[in-house]
Design a protein around this motif. Structure first.
Motif, short mmCIF file in Angstrom:
data_model
loop_
_atom_site.label_atom_id
_atom_site.label_comp_id
_atom_site.label_asym_id
_atom_site.label_seq_id
_atom_site.Cartn_x
_atom_site.Cartn_y
_atom_site.Cartn_z
N TYR A 177 41.49 46.88 49.12
CA TYR A 177 41.61 45.58 48.45
C TYR A 177 42.25 44.55 49.39
O TYR A 177 42.99 43.67 48.94
N LYS A 189 32.50 51.07 44.11
CA LYS A 189 33.56 50.55 43.25
C LYS A 189 33.08 50.51 41.81
O LYS A 189 31.87 50.53 41.54
N LEU A 208 43.26 50.38 41.57
CA LEU A 208 44.02 49.16 41.32
C LEU A 208 44.59 49.20 39.91
O LEU A 208 43.86 49.35 38.93
#
Length: 402
Positions: free
Chosen positions: A243, A270, A302
Protein backbone atom coordinates in the motif's frame (compact mmCIF):
# COMPACT_ATOMS: atom_id res chain seq x y z
CA UNK A 1 12.51 -2.20 -27.64
CA UNK A 2 12.97 1.53 -27.45
CA UNK A 3 9.90 3.36 -26.22
CA UNK A 4 9.42 7.02 -25.41
CA UNK A 5 11.00 6.86 -21.95
CA UNK A 6 13.48 4.02 -22.19
CA UNK A 7 13.90 0.37 -23.16
CA UNK A 8 11.04 -2.11 -22.69
CA UNK A 9 11.40 -5.86 -22.40
CA UNK A 10 10.04 -8.93 -20.63
CA UNK A 11 11.85 -11.06 -18.08
CA UNK A 12 12.73 -14.57 -19.22
CA UNK A 13 12.12 -15.93 -15.71
CA UNK A 14 8.69 -16.78 -17.14
CA UNK A 15 10.36 -19.68 -18.98
CA UNK A 16 11.24 -22.86 -17.05
CA UNK A 17 14.81 -24.01 -17.44
CA UNK A 18 17.40 -25.84 -15.37
CA UNK A 19 20.43 -24.97 -17.48
CA UNK A 20 21.60 -22.81 -20.38
CA UNK A 21 20.48 -25.34 -23.01
CA UNK A 22 16.93 -25.14 -21.63
CA UNK A 23 17.05 -21.35 -21.39
CA UNK A 24 18.32 -20.97 -24.95
CA UNK A 25 15.69 -23.38 -26.29
CA UNK A 26 12.90 -21.39 -24.61
CA UNK A 27 14.19 -18.22 -26.25
CA UNK A 28 14.40 -19.89 -29.65
CA UNK A 29 10.89 -21.31 -29.28
CA UNK A 30 9.21 -18.08 -28.22
CA UNK A 31 11.19 -14.95 -29.05
CA UNK A 32 10.53 -14.79 -32.78
CA UNK A 33 6.77 -15.06 -32.18
CA UNK A 34 6.88 -12.26 -29.61
CA UNK A 35 9.06 -10.04 -31.76
CA UNK A 36 6.90 -10.47 -34.84
CA UNK A 37 3.88 -9.45 -32.79
CA UNK A 38 5.41 -6.53 -30.89
CA UNK A 39 8.42 -5.17 -32.76
CA UNK A 40 8.73 -6.69 -36.25
CA UNK A 41 10.81 -3.85 -37.70
CA UNK A 42 12.86 -2.71 -34.70
CA UNK A 43 15.19 -4.44 -32.23
CA UNK A 44 13.50 -6.05 -29.23
CA UNK A 45 15.22 -6.30 -25.87
CA UNK A 46 15.43 -9.37 -23.68
CA UNK A 47 15.42 -9.27 -19.88
CA UNK A 48 17.67 -12.26 -19.34
CA UNK A 49 17.32 -14.50 -16.29
CA UNK A 50 20.18 -16.92 -15.67
CA UNK A 51 20.45 -19.33 -12.77
CA UNK A 52 23.87 -19.94 -11.28
CA UNK A 53 24.20 -23.14 -13.33
CA UNK A 54 23.14 -21.38 -16.53
CA UNK A 55 25.61 -18.57 -15.94
CA UNK A 56 28.46 -21.04 -15.48
CA UNK A 57 27.47 -22.85 -18.68
CA UNK A 58 26.99 -19.70 -20.75
CA UNK A 59 30.54 -18.48 -20.12
CA UNK A 60 32.01 -21.75 -21.39
CA UNK A 61 33.92 -21.50 -24.65
CA UNK A 62 31.62 -21.05 -27.60
CA UNK A 63 28.32 -20.64 -25.77
CA UNK A 64 28.51 -16.88 -25.28
CA UNK A 65 29.71 -16.35 -28.85
CA UNK A 66 26.85 -18.47 -30.19
CA UNK A 67 24.33 -16.54 -28.11
CA UNK A 68 25.67 -13.19 -29.29
CA UNK A 69 25.41 -14.41 -32.87
CA UNK A 70 21.79 -15.48 -32.24
CA UNK A 71 20.98 -12.06 -30.78
CA UNK A 72 22.36 -10.36 -33.89
CA UNK A 73 20.51 -12.71 -36.25
CA UNK A 74 17.23 -12.14 -34.41
CA UNK A 75 17.53 -8.37 -34.01
CA UNK A 76 17.58 -8.76 -30.23
CA UNK A 77 19.63 -7.24 -27.45
CA UNK A 78 20.13 -7.65 -23.70
CA UNK A 79 20.25 -4.58 -21.48
CA UNK A 80 18.91 -5.91 -18.17
CA UNK A 81 19.10 -9.17 -16.26
CA UNK A 82 17.31 -10.72 -13.30
CA UNK A 83 19.86 -11.92 -10.77
CA UNK A 84 17.39 -12.53 -7.94
CA UNK A 85 16.67 -16.31 -8.20
CA UNK A 86 20.00 -18.13 -7.95
CA UNK A 87 18.71 -21.68 -8.39
CA UNK A 88 15.77 -23.40 -10.02
CA UNK A 89 12.69 -21.22 -10.30
CA UNK A 90 9.99 -23.47 -11.77
CA UNK A 91 8.59 -26.96 -11.23
CA UNK A 92 10.05 -27.17 -7.73
CA UNK A 93 9.21 -25.70 -4.34
CA UNK A 94 10.86 -22.28 -4.34
CA UNK A 95 9.18 -20.36 -1.48
CA UNK A 96 11.76 -18.55 0.72
CA UNK A 97 14.62 -20.38 -1.00
CA UNK A 98 14.40 -17.76 -3.75
CA UNK A 99 16.71 -15.76 -1.43
CA UNK A 100 19.26 -18.62 -1.16
CA UNK A 101 22.15 -17.93 -1.12
CA UNK A 102 21.54 -14.48 0.30
CA UNK A 103 23.77 -11.40 0.23
CA UNK A 104 25.56 -12.48 3.43
CA UNK A 105 27.37 -15.11 1.36
CA UNK A 106 30.29 -15.10 -1.03
CA UNK A 107 28.26 -17.30 -3.38
CA UNK A 108 25.69 -14.56 -4.00
CA UNK A 109 28.45 -11.99 -4.59
CA UNK A 110 30.39 -14.23 -6.97
CA UNK A 111 27.24 -15.13 -8.93
CA UNK A 112 26.30 -11.47 -9.32
CA UNK A 113 29.78 -10.44 -10.48
CA UNK A 114 29.69 -13.29 -13.01
CA UNK A 115 26.34 -12.02 -14.32
CA UNK A 116 27.80 -8.56 -14.75
CA UNK A 117 30.66 -10.05 -16.75
CA UNK A 118 28.11 -11.67 -19.05
CA UNK A 119 26.03 -8.49 -19.30
CA UNK A 120 29.10 -6.44 -20.15
CA UNK A 121 29.78 -8.78 -23.06
CA UNK A 122 26.19 -8.61 -24.31
CA UNK A 123 25.41 -4.91 -23.88
CA UNK A 124 25.11 -2.87 -27.08
CA UNK A 125 27.83 -0.23 -27.29
CA UNK A 126 27.03 2.90 -25.33
CA UNK A 127 24.06 1.38 -23.48
CA UNK A 128 23.82 1.24 -19.68
CA UNK A 129 23.07 -2.17 -18.17
CA UNK A 130 21.47 -3.29 -14.93
CA UNK A 131 20.88 -6.42 -12.88
CA UNK A 132 18.14 -6.75 -10.25
CA UNK A 133 18.77 -8.75 -7.10
CA UNK A 134 17.51 -9.86 -3.69
CA UNK A 135 16.78 -7.31 -0.93
CA UNK A 136 19.70 -8.62 1.17
CA UNK A 137 17.92 -11.68 2.63
CA UNK A 138 14.68 -13.16 3.95
CA UNK A 139 13.82 -11.54 7.28
CA UNK A 140 12.17 -14.59 8.88
CA UNK A 141 15.49 -16.44 8.83
CA UNK A 142 16.70 -14.16 11.64
CA UNK A 143 15.22 -14.43 15.12
CA UNK A 144 16.66 -11.38 16.90
CA UNK A 145 17.32 -7.74 16.07
CA UNK A 146 21.02 -8.38 16.55
CA UNK A 147 20.88 -11.17 13.95
CA UNK A 148 19.24 -8.84 11.43
CA UNK A 149 21.80 -6.10 12.10
CA UNK A 150 24.67 -8.53 11.53
CA UNK A 151 23.06 -9.93 8.37
CA UNK A 152 22.65 -6.40 6.97
CA UNK A 153 26.29 -5.62 7.79
CA UNK A 154 27.61 -8.72 6.01
CA UNK A 155 25.29 -8.22 3.04
CA UNK A 156 26.26 -4.56 2.70
CA UNK A 157 29.96 -5.41 2.66
CA UNK A 158 29.40 -7.90 -0.19
CA UNK A 159 27.35 -5.36 -2.11
CA UNK A 160 30.14 -2.81 -1.69
CA UNK A 161 32.51 -5.32 -3.31
CA UNK A 162 30.16 -5.52 -6.30
CA UNK A 163 30.00 -1.71 -6.51
CA UNK A 164 33.80 -1.59 -6.55
CA UNK A 165 33.86 -4.16 -9.36
CA UNK A 166 31.41 -2.05 -11.37
CA UNK A 167 33.49 1.09 -10.82
CA UNK A 168 36.59 -0.79 -12.02
CA UNK A 169 34.77 -2.01 -15.15
CA UNK A 170 33.58 1.52 -15.91
CA UNK A 171 37.08 2.93 -15.41
CA UNK A 172 38.73 0.36 -17.65
CA UNK A 173 36.14 -0.07 -20.40
CA UNK A 174 33.70 2.85 -20.17
CA UNK A 175 30.78 0.43 -19.71
CA UNK A 176 28.37 1.60 -17.00
CA UNK A 177 26.26 -0.97 -15.16
CA UNK A 178 24.24 -0.86 -11.96
CA UNK A 179 23.03 -3.34 -9.36
CA UNK A 180 19.32 -2.84 -8.60
CA UNK A 181 18.11 -4.16 -5.23
CA UNK A 182 14.49 -5.25 -5.25
CA UNK A 183 12.47 -4.76 -2.03
CA UNK A 184 9.76 -7.35 -1.59
CA UNK A 185 7.44 -8.59 1.18
CA UNK A 186 9.41 -10.25 3.99
CA UNK A 187 12.76 -9.28 2.54
CA UNK A 188 15.13 -7.59 4.96
CA UNK A 189 14.49 -4.57 2.75
CA UNK A 190 10.73 -4.83 2.39
CA UNK A 191 9.53 -1.31 1.65
CA UNK A 192 10.65 1.89 0.01
CA UNK A 193 11.17 3.33 3.49
CA UNK A 194 13.46 0.47 4.53
CA UNK A 195 15.44 0.67 1.29
CA UNK A 196 16.00 4.43 1.56
CA UNK A 197 16.94 4.24 5.25
CA UNK A 198 19.39 1.38 4.58
CA UNK A 199 20.89 3.28 1.66
CA UNK A 200 21.44 6.55 3.52
CA UNK A 201 22.14 5.27 7.03
CA UNK A 202 24.12 2.09 6.36
CA UNK A 203 25.31 1.69 2.77
CA UNK A 204 26.71 5.18 2.22
CA UNK A 205 28.53 5.44 5.60
CA UNK A 206 30.15 2.04 4.99
CA UNK A 207 30.83 2.42 1.27
CA UNK A 208 32.06 6.00 0.94
CA UNK A 209 35.31 5.59 2.97
CA UNK A 210 36.05 2.33 1.14
CA UNK A 211 35.58 3.94 -2.29
CA UNK A 212 37.68 6.95 -1.28
CA UNK A 213 40.61 4.70 -0.30
CA UNK A 214 40.18 2.19 -3.14
CA UNK A 215 39.90 4.71 -5.98
CA UNK A 216 41.52 7.85 -4.60
CA UNK A 217 38.38 9.94 -4.94
CA UNK A 218 36.93 12.70 -2.81
CA UNK A 219 34.02 11.96 -0.49
CA UNK A 220 31.54 13.66 -2.82
CA UNK A 221 32.91 11.79 -5.86
CA UNK A 222 32.67 8.49 -3.97
CA UNK A 223 29.01 9.12 -3.16
CA UNK A 224 28.28 9.90 -6.81
CA UNK A 225 29.95 6.65 -7.88
CA UNK A 226 27.92 4.62 -5.40
CA UNK A 227 24.68 6.22 -6.58
CA UNK A 228 25.60 5.49 -10.19
CA UNK A 229 26.19 1.80 -9.56
CA UNK A 230 23.72 0.87 -6.78
CA UNK A 231 20.07 1.57 -7.58
CA UNK A 232 16.55 0.50 -6.72
CA UNK A 233 14.53 -2.04 -8.67
CA UNK A 234 10.99 -0.66 -8.47
CA UNK A 235 8.78 -3.74 -8.65
CA UNK A 236 5.28 -2.27 -8.89
CA UNK A 237 3.66 -5.45 -7.57
CA UNK A 238 5.78 -5.40 -4.41
CA UNK A 239 5.19 -1.72 -3.70
CA UNK A 240 1.46 -2.12 -4.34
CA UNK A 241 1.21 -5.04 -1.91
CA UNK A 242 2.53 -2.75 0.84
CA UNK A 243 0.00 0.00 0.00
CA UNK A 244 2.91 2.35 -0.69
CA UNK A 245 2.35 5.79 -2.16
CA UNK A 246 4.27 5.63 -5.43
CA UNK A 247 4.57 9.37 -6.00
CA UNK A 248 5.84 9.96 -2.46
CA UNK A 249 8.43 7.17 -2.68
CA UNK A 250 9.71 8.40 -6.02
CA UNK A 251 9.80 11.99 -4.80
CA UNK A 252 11.98 11.05 -1.82
CA UNK A 253 14.29 8.97 -4.01
CA UNK A 254 14.74 11.99 -6.28
CA UNK A 255 15.39 14.31 -3.32
CA UNK A 256 18.13 11.97 -2.10
CA UNK A 257 19.46 11.41 -5.64
CA UNK A 258 18.95 7.64 -5.41
CA UNK A 259 18.33 6.20 -8.85
CA UNK A 260 15.71 3.70 -10.00
CA UNK A 261 17.66 1.26 -12.14
CA UNK A 262 14.65 -0.69 -13.38
CA UNK A 263 10.86 -0.62 -13.22
CA UNK A 264 9.51 -4.14 -13.00
CA UNK A 265 5.99 -3.92 -14.39
CA UNK A 266 3.99 -6.46 -12.43
CA UNK A 267 0.60 -6.85 -10.77
CA UNK A 268 -0.59 -8.40 -7.51
CA UNK A 269 -3.98 -9.71 -6.42
CA UNK A 270 -6.32 -7.64 -4.25
CA UNK A 271 -9.86 -7.71 -2.89
CA UNK A 272 -12.06 -5.63 -0.62
CA UNK A 273 -13.27 -7.61 2.38
CA UNK A 274 -15.88 -5.17 3.72
CA UNK A 275 -18.58 -6.88 1.67
CA UNK A 276 -21.58 -9.15 2.25
CA UNK A 277 -21.01 -12.63 3.63
CA UNK A 278 -21.72 -14.17 0.23
CA UNK A 279 -19.21 -11.87 -1.45
CA UNK A 280 -16.57 -12.56 1.24
CA UNK A 281 -17.00 -16.30 0.73
CA UNK A 282 -16.46 -15.84 -3.01
CA UNK A 283 -13.32 -13.80 -2.30
CA UNK A 284 -11.93 -16.44 0.06
CA UNK A 285 -12.62 -19.24 -2.41
CA UNK A 286 -10.96 -17.24 -5.19
CA UNK A 287 -7.81 -16.61 -3.15
CA UNK A 288 -7.72 -20.32 -2.31
CA UNK A 289 -7.39 -21.11 -6.02
CA UNK A 290 -4.12 -19.13 -6.08
CA UNK A 291 -2.70 -20.92 -3.03
CA UNK A 292 -0.22 -23.06 -4.95
CA UNK A 293 2.93 -24.64 -3.47
CA UNK A 294 5.74 -23.24 -5.64
CA UNK A 295 6.18 -19.59 -4.66
CA UNK A 296 5.66 -17.45 -1.59
CA UNK A 297 2.39 -15.53 -1.81
CA UNK A 298 2.69 -13.09 1.06
CA UNK A 299 -0.48 -11.22 2.01
CA UNK A 300 -0.68 -7.70 3.43
CA UNK A 301 -4.04 -6.88 5.01
CA UNK A 302 -5.29 -3.34 5.52
CA UNK A 303 -7.18 -2.71 8.75
CA UNK A 304 -9.92 -0.16 9.32
CA UNK A 305 -7.51 2.03 11.32
CA UNK A 306 -4.95 2.03 8.51
CA UNK A 307 -2.54 -0.41 10.17
CA UNK A 308 -1.23 -3.39 8.22
CA UNK A 309 -1.10 -7.09 9.07
CA UNK A 310 1.58 -9.05 7.21
CA UNK A 311 1.22 -12.77 6.55
CA UNK A 312 4.19 -14.78 5.22
CA UNK A 313 2.03 -16.79 2.78
CA UNK A 314 -1.55 -17.38 1.65
CA UNK A 315 -2.09 -20.39 3.92
CA UNK A 316 -1.73 -18.50 7.25
CA UNK A 317 -3.61 -15.55 5.77
CA UNK A 318 -6.55 -17.74 4.79
CA UNK A 319 -6.58 -19.21 8.29
CA UNK A 320 -7.15 -15.68 9.60
CA UNK A 321 -9.62 -14.68 6.91
CA UNK A 322 -12.40 -13.87 9.40
CA UNK A 323 -10.37 -11.08 11.05
CA UNK A 324 -13.10 -8.49 11.60
CA UNK A 325 -10.90 -5.37 11.43
CA UNK A 326 -9.55 -6.08 7.94
CA UNK A 327 -11.01 -4.24 4.94
CA UNK A 328 -8.66 -5.28 2.11
CA UNK A 329 -6.15 -7.94 1.15
CA UNK A 330 -3.28 -7.69 -1.28
CA UNK A 331 -1.40 -10.86 -2.19
CA UNK A 332 1.98 -11.49 -3.82
CA UNK A 333 1.00 -13.38 -6.94
CA UNK A 334 2.24 -11.94 -10.24
CA UNK A 335 -0.91 -12.08 -12.35
CA UNK A 336 -1.07 -10.90 -15.99
CA UNK A 337 -0.81 -7.11 -16.04
CA UNK A 338 -3.36 -6.73 -18.84
CA UNK A 339 -6.11 -8.19 -16.62
CA UNK A 340 -7.94 -6.16 -13.98
CA UNK A 341 -10.95 -8.27 -12.96
CA UNK A 342 -10.26 -11.87 -11.95
CA UNK A 343 -13.61 -13.24 -10.86
CA UNK A 344 -14.24 -12.09 -7.29
CA UNK A 345 -10.73 -10.62 -7.16
CA UNK A 346 -8.99 -7.74 -8.86
CA UNK A 347 -5.39 -7.02 -9.78
CA UNK A 348 -3.34 -3.99 -8.77
CA UNK A 349 -3.29 -2.89 -12.40
CA UNK A 350 -4.21 0.66 -11.36
CA UNK A 351 -0.88 0.90 -9.52
CA UNK A 352 0.91 0.06 -12.77
CA UNK A 353 -1.05 2.74 -14.60
CA UNK A 354 -0.11 5.27 -11.91
CA UNK A 355 3.60 4.37 -12.04
CA UNK A 356 3.68 4.41 -15.85
CA UNK A 357 2.00 7.83 -15.84
CA UNK A 358 4.65 9.09 -13.42
CA UNK A 359 7.30 7.64 -15.72
CA UNK A 360 5.68 9.26 -18.76
CA UNK A 361 5.41 12.70 -17.14
CA UNK A 362 8.87 12.68 -15.56
CA UNK A 363 10.95 9.62 -16.52
CA UNK A 364 12.83 8.14 -13.58
CA UNK A 365 14.27 4.97 -15.16
CA UNK A 366 15.54 3.90 -18.57
CA UNK A 367 14.76 0.21 -18.03
CA UNK A 368 11.22 -1.20 -18.08
CA UNK A 369 10.66 -4.93 -17.70
CA UNK A 370 7.39 -6.86 -17.63
CA UNK A 371 7.71 -9.58 -14.99
CA UNK A 372 4.83 -12.04 -14.88
CA UNK A 373 6.70 -15.22 -14.04
CA UNK A 374 3.78 -17.31 -12.74
CA UNK A 375 2.42 -18.54 -16.08
CA UNK A 376 2.86 -22.22 -15.20
CA UNK A 377 0.96 -21.93 -11.90
CA UNK A 378 -1.83 -19.59 -13.02
CA UNK A 379 -5.40 -20.86 -12.78
CA UNK A 380 -6.41 -22.29 -16.15
CA UNK A 381 -8.82 -19.45 -16.98
CA UNK A 382 -5.88 -17.01 -17.07
CA UNK A 383 -3.64 -19.15 -19.29
CA UNK A 384 -3.12 -18.56 -22.99
CA UNK A 385 -0.11 -19.78 -25.01
CA UNK A 386 2.99 -18.37 -23.38
CA UNK A 387 4.31 -16.35 -26.35
CA UNK A 388 0.86 -14.80 -26.84
CA UNK A 389 0.67 -14.06 -23.13
CA UNK A 390 4.00 -12.22 -23.16
CA UNK A 391 3.00 -10.34 -26.31
CA UNK A 392 -0.25 -9.24 -24.67
CA UNK A 393 1.65 -7.93 -21.67
CA UNK A 394 4.08 -5.91 -23.78
CA UNK A 395 1.31 -4.60 -26.03
CA UNK A 396 -0.62 -3.41 -23.00
CA UNK A 397 2.41 -1.43 -21.79
CA UNK A 398 3.06 0.03 -25.23
CA UNK A 399 -0.53 1.30 -25.38
CA UNK A 400 0.15 3.26 -22.20
CA UNK A 401 2.45 5.42 -24.35
CA UNK A 402 5.47 5.27 -22.07
Amino acid sequence: MKVNTGHLTYCTNIHPGKNWADDFKALKDNFSIIKQSISPDKPLGIGLRLSNISSLELIKEGNLTAFKHWLTENDAYVFTMNGFPYGEFHRTVVKAEVHTPDWTTEARKDYTIRLFGILQSLLPEGMIGGISSSPLSYRHWFTTTADVVEAKRKATLNIIDVIKELISIANSTGTIMHLDLEPEPDGILETGREFIDWYTDELLPMAVPDIVVSFGTSVSEAELLIKKHLCLCYDVCHFAIGYEQHAAVLRELKEKDIQVGKIQISAALKADLDQTEVQRTAVKNSFQKFNEPTYLHQVVALKKDGDLIRYPDLTPALADFEHQDVVQWRAHFHVPISVCDIGALKSTQQDIIEVLNLQKNEPFSEHLEVETYTWEVLPEQLKIPIAASISNELEWVIKSNV
